[in-house]
Design a protein around this motif. Structure first.
Motif, short mmCIF file in Angstrom:
data_model
loop_
_atom_site.label_atom_id
_atom_site.label_comp_id
_atom_site.label_asym_id
_atom_site.label_seq_id
_atom_site.Cartn_x
_atom_site.Cartn_y
_atom_site.Cartn_z
N SER A 77 33.40 -23.62 64.45
CA SER A 77 34.43 -24.58 64.05
C SER A 77 33.83 -25.83 63.43
CB SER A 77 35.29 -24.95 65.25
OG SER A 77 34.51 -25.54 66.26
N SER A 78 32.55 -26.09 63.70
CA SER A 78 31.89 -27.22 63.04
C SER A 78 31.82 -26.94 61.54
CB SER A 78 30.49 -27.41 63.63
OG SER A 78 29.74 -28.31 62.86
N LEU A 79 31.48 -25.70 61.19
CA LEU A 79 31.42 -25.33 59.78
C LEU A 79 32.81 -25.30 59.16
CD1 LEU A 79 29.73 -24.41 57.37
CD2 LEU A 79 29.98 -22.06 58.17
N VAL A 136 28.89 -32.54 56.22
CA VAL A 136 27.98 -32.14 57.29
C VAL A 136 28.71 -32.23 58.63
CG1 VAL A 136 25.91 -32.79 58.59
CG2 VAL A 136 25.90 -32.89 56.10
N GLY A 137 28.67 -31.15 59.39
CA GLY A 137 29.11 -31.17 60.78
C GLY A 137 27.88 -30.98 61.64
N ALA A 138 27.60 -31.94 62.49
CA ALA A 138 26.37 -31.85 63.28
C ALA A 138 26.49 -32.77 64.47
CB ALA A 138 25.16 -32.25 62.44
N THR A 189 34.00 -33.33 66.42
CA THR A 189 35.20 -33.89 65.79
C THR A 189 35.70 -32.93 64.70
OG1 THR A 189 33.81 -35.27 64.33
CG2 THR A 189 34.65 -36.29 66.31
N ALA A 190 34.77 -32.34 63.94
CA ALA A 190 35.19 -31.36 62.93
C ALA A 190 35.83 -30.15 63.63
CB ALA A 190 33.98 -30.93 62.09
N GLY A 191 35.21 -29.73 64.73
CA GLY A 191 35.75 -28.58 65.47
C GLY A 191 37.11 -28.88 66.07
N ALA A 198 30.93 -35.63 59.25
CA ALA A 198 31.98 -35.62 60.26
C ALA A 198 31.59 -36.64 61.32
CB ALA A 198 32.11 -34.22 60.87
N PRO A 199 32.52 -37.50 61.72
CA PRO A 199 32.15 -38.67 62.53
C PRO A 199 31.68 -38.31 63.93
CG PRO A 199 34.53 -38.47 62.36
CD PRO A 199 33.97 -37.46 61.43
N ASN A 200 30.62 -38.95 64.35
CA ASN A 200 30.19 -38.90 65.75
C ASN A 200 31.11 -39.81 66.54
OD1 ASN A 200 27.75 -37.48 64.90
ND2 ASN A 200 27.06 -39.46 64.14
N ILE A 201 31.26 -39.52 67.83
CA ILE A 201 31.98 -40.50 68.63
C ILE A 201 31.12 -41.08 69.74
CG2 ILE A 201 34.23 -39.44 68.12
CD1 ILE A 201 34.30 -38.67 71.14
N GLY A 202 29.91 -40.58 69.88
CA GLY A 202 29.01 -41.12 70.89
C GLY A 202 27.66 -40.44 70.73
N SER A 203 26.76 -40.76 71.63
CA SER A 203 25.42 -40.20 71.52
C SER A 203 25.44 -38.70 71.68
CB SER A 203 24.52 -40.81 72.59
OG SER A 203 24.02 -42.03 72.13
#
Lengths: 647, 647
Positions: free
Chosen positions: A582-584, A303-305, A366-368, A354-359
């Protein structure tokens, strides 16, 4: 009780019963009728227009409905109450966000090329395109009175013999089918397994002669649009691709409204159902059908979100994400399985995020960033993701800094009266004749598809052309007159791109000064974010070597026009690259390659986050950017030269 | 459509609609009316008797219904078809197996003592009574703009600081409640965790001030009866105890009939639902209510059951268990969780299964062997579990051998016309006056409870007394006359223990020659199994130092009487010990103690299994044992002496 009939342009109807005083928009939600309401139903966006065909509605007139329109029966659903039996027409445009699930044509070279190129880029850096899923063929001795080992131990023994393993895990789903599969196939089988050092997990078991496709699912969950690819985990081949509007749209256009809806009783489940049951699961069903594989043979999902979407997807309270000190429940998690959240794939399938780095900088970024490759080059690159939030990453192989700004849904057609996603019927490109002011446009879909609205790239083109032709001024106000230019009684100007007669819907496709104003604020947010971030690093736009633009704005984005309206800095056009969703693509890479997944965690850990709202100059930058192209025209020398030339 | 009304002795009714020709027993199943049918509905057991009250039934007369009874409206449900509106009485006895869930009175010293003694026995051997579940209190720093670690990493950090751990796993269920629990309790919490070396799994999280009981559930799944204890995993305290008939009974009394039912379409789910949804989950609800804890706070479950029951519980095809070469899907498994099979406890709860060692010696026996302590003594002991299957283990600290024989359900009241489980209304003990032939009996339940049937221990007493009083001969035929002795028109004799007037049901409580014959075959199976196994080891019954008798036959079992009828060998009475439901006690120990769990796996691995059916002399032994006490009376010197004395 009254009967409410929703009728559609294709002639279909949905009937629903209601009490006097019931809100029409709420009723539509109950009846599963998609009527977009990006503002969550408080009469501010004007999207939920329906036409009264028969009966009565107790409905206020609002600024969004002209006198003529009111006369013609147009109402906003969100301010309409039931007072009698009634029939309303729900125009296609009203559900343009949500509807029109699309399984993409994979013969399209451009579609394939984006994934292939990205795979090659990543592979060139030494990242192996291998994942932990495998298919193992086994031939076991059949049991006998002298060899009475139970089935699970027999399988374990065979797997341990095949590979040198400490531990084999056979989950319930496999244990349950084990006796039958073994005996029906004379103990000659294929296993779908996940291998880790010394440890093996058996996802599935089949007869030796069965054709087994090991499926994987990558999903980009955008605030507005959800896109997915179904892949073959062994070859990386994309078996199907699909997208549709995020079903959560009816609970608000942006993450803040969604979080507020999530806080209401039952909200967590409601929002989760909207994105999983109503959006992702139908996409999966559609893709599996098109690819001819069973959804239970999808053994891994990525998941990229953005951070909020990740939380809503997981059904986890996202309120702390929006409240100081802005703490998510997770950046990443190892513990999410398909059965936990009800994604309709193999129940033991791991869901990687895909990891979040903040709110406000999430996994989509990050995926992009992985896809943008800016982490692998000495040159300074800028990665821009144009979603409902705009996010930027600037840096090179030595450092990366990210920030986010709230652009609103305009890039995906939201907040624009005739805006829509880049699907069938969307005007995706446009030029305007300077003399006649007649437009020439390109519509998404098969040849002959009639226009019903404007997607992001189309809006950029229209505004740029209107500006370059001198039809609107730098403030976005109409300054020329003509057949296509109208003013309502409040003086608000608009430009008709397609009259009702040539359009595919029941009204003109037009752009209003309010639309232009909304879009200017969206592009201003992006431009001022770029400036603020670069300034804070003592960089100037001229020092940017490459700009990678991603997002659902559509591959048709005309970079020249985006620069013309002051969305992107005025630097040589060859520096701009559109890299699609790019997220996908990044989620696809994380799914396919364990090393790419690790690399993404590494990128996330090394990325600095900058909170724009704490930078004092940001607001000034924003105000300056809310013109076409900018209050400081000196920043746009090429645009000004071109404008001069056209005159 | 016709209306079928099931009426009950307590005055309640259940109504159901039916088509002409519908089978009444099938209808009862549909309507969730419990009518026992141990023979699975093929008119051979005569258990499914109902009384026609109003209307008509198209029903054959069978051997099980006398002319007078037919006249009085008695019918077998399994051979009755619907042909009109009808009302039938379902007597209490018809559902005596299934009904009467019982939450045991824990003030009973005997109940508590069995578990306490067993705990002490095991602990004396150096086995630690500790399990891997723990409650950890944590106080975390609250997040701030300078400390923006997400919730799951914050919890992980705190846990790693508390204990030296490599890996912390936070499953979805905990992740989902994490943001709220942390904030509502100012980041001061209690976690229920499972620890393994270097690895910790978080089952649950609570506010620091909440009272948290870490629940565990041990279940004995017998073919006929299901018993369970709810325990406090930290203290070992038994919080509640309950039992009820196994809901699968309506699909057949023995494992073979159940497996056959499981092979029918939908059978796996049907049998699994019958034991989990209809039996175990209601027991859990009842126990949790009585103990005042939430079922979601039960974090671990252990199961003691025979091999077939284990498979049916797990919903796994058991057919290979009954077909040569008799291969189970598993002896033990690490991969079973509550959510897999739908047991209504915490969804992440691990279900551990006492290991099977073969098709016919299952986890009930390995768990029971643990409790019997025969593995820890140099003396030779015999462990006998009297269930629907009879299983034996013989040995000492050096070796153990096991075997199984099919006793049928007689010990739990099955195959006996007035048989029932040892619950309220069951005659559990009986003496008969030699002269008057008048019985004196003891009924399970509160003082004054009227008898409705006979449980296993009661049947042993009645048959022993009938024999010792010379009322029946060694073949089980009636040889005296009297008010309580009757013969039907086929000549079949019976003895009335309680006339209808003194009984708690609508018919006499009696025992027939068919009942006696069935019971003789059951006890014959046990005795011949003992002899065959000992012979194969060159042992004689005199060399047995101790006999441990377990099973649902009831604590009231009179060992003297069991020897009298030739069920157990004629050795000194002080060698016999009743150890209760050792499958349940053993499961309790495995649940409470990780070391006891390991020990059970070890016992299972070291136990030899002997297949009786392959021993040529077994059938001869069985035939000889089908007399009271035996054809070879020389094997029962004390019984013969006593019989002589009574004369």
């Amino acid at each position: 009780m009254f009967k409410v009939t929703f009728s559609f342009e294709d002639g279909s109807v949905v009937e629903h019963f209601a009490n006097a005083g019931d809100n029409l928009l709420e009723l539509a939600r109950e009846a599963n009728v998609a009527i977009d309401a990006p503002c969550s139903g408080n009469a501010s966006c004007g999207k939920c227009r329906v036409q009264l065909i028969k009966g009565e509605l107790d409905s206020k007139k609002t600024l969004h409905i002209s006198d003529e329109e009111y006369q013609a029966g147009w109402r906003l659903a969100c301010v309409s109450k039931i007072c009698a039996d009634v029939t309303v027409l729900v125009p296609d445009i009203a559900s343009a966000y949500k509807s029109r699930m699309k399984v993409a044509d994979l013969s399209s070279k451009e579609e394939i090329a984006i994934f292939e190129n990205s795979k090659n880029d990543v592979e060139m850096t030494g990242i192996e395109l291998r994942n932990s899923l495998d298919v193992i063929e086994l031939e076991m001795d059949e049991p006998s009175l002298d060899d009475t080992m139970p089935d699970n131990e027999r399988l374990t023994r065979a797997l341990k013999k095949y590979m040198n393993l400490k531990q084999v895990r056979i989950p319930y789903a496999v244990l349950r089918k084990l006796p039958d599969v073994l005996r029906e196939n004379h103990f000659k089988v294929k296993c779908v397994v996940r291998t880790a050092p010394n440890d093996l997990f058996v996802y599935d078991i089949f007869g030796k002669d069965e054709d087994v496709v090991v499926g994987g699912l990558a999903v980009d969950i955008g605030t507005t649009t959800v896109s997915a690819v179904l892949i073959n985990m062994e070859t990386g081949e994309i078996l199907a691709k699909a997208s549709s509007g995020n079903g959560q749209i009816r609970f608000g256009a942006d993450v803040i409204n969604r979080i507020i809806e999530q806080q209401k009783p039952g909200g967590k489940k409601k929002l989760q159902d909207a994105v999983i049951k109503e959006t992702i699961n139908p996409l999966i069903a559609q893709m599996c059908k098109s690819a001819g594989i069973s959804a239970s043979h999808i053994y891994r999902m990525s998941v990229g979100a953005n951070t909020t979407m990740n939380h809503l997807f997981a059904g986890i309270n996202a309120d702390p994400v929006r409240m100081e000190p802005y703490i998510p429940a997770f950046f990443k998690t190892n513990s999410l399985f398909a059965s936990d959240v009800g994604v309709a794939i193999n129940k033991d399938a791991h869901i990687i995020i895909a990891p979040n780095i903040g709110s406000y900088v999430g996994g989509d970024i990050t995926a992009g960033t992985l896809v943008s490759m800016i982490w692998n080059r000495p040159e300074f690159s800028l990665f821009i993701d144009l979603g409902t939030n705009g996010e930027l990453v600037f840096g090179n192989s030595d450092f990366m800094m990210s920030c986010a700004c709230s652009a609103g849904p305009a890039f995906e057609g939201g907040d624009i009266s005739c805006g829509m996603r880049a699907t069938d019927g969307a005007i995706e490109a446009c030029t305007i004749d300077k003399e006649t002011m007649i437009p020439t446009y390109k519509v998404v879909g098969n040849p002959g598809t009639k226009p019903i609205g404007l997607c992001g790239s189309g809006i950029i083109d229209v505004i740029s052309e209107l500006f370059m032709c001198g039809i609107i001024n730098p403030k976005g106000k109409f300054v020329r007159e003509g057949e296509r230019i109208r003013h309502d009684k409040y003086g608000m100007g608009s430009y008709v791109i397609a009259f009702e007669s040539e359009a595919g819907s029941v009204k003109d496709v037009e752009i209003t000064e309010v639309d232009i104003d909304n879009f200017i604020r969206a592009k201003g947010a992006i431009f001022s974010a770029i400036r603020t971030m670069l300034n804070s690093l003592d960089f100037d736009v001229s020092m940017i070597d490459d700009v990678y633009v991603a997002g659902g704005i559509g591959s048709g984005i005309n970079m020249r026009n985006a620069v013309n309206i002051g969305m992107f800095p005025d630097i040589p056009l060859e520096k701009f690259h559109y890299i699609g969703n790019s997220s996908l693509t990044g989620s696809y890479l994380m799914l396919l390659s364990t090393a790419a997944e690790k690399k993404t965690y590494e990128l996330a850990a090394n990325m600095t986050y900058m909170e724009l709202s704490t930078v004092p100059t940001y607001m000034d930058e924003f105000v300056g950017a809310c013109f076409i192209p900018h209050t400081d025209t000196g920043m746009f020398p090429d645009v000004m030269k071109d404008l001069q030339n056209r005159k």
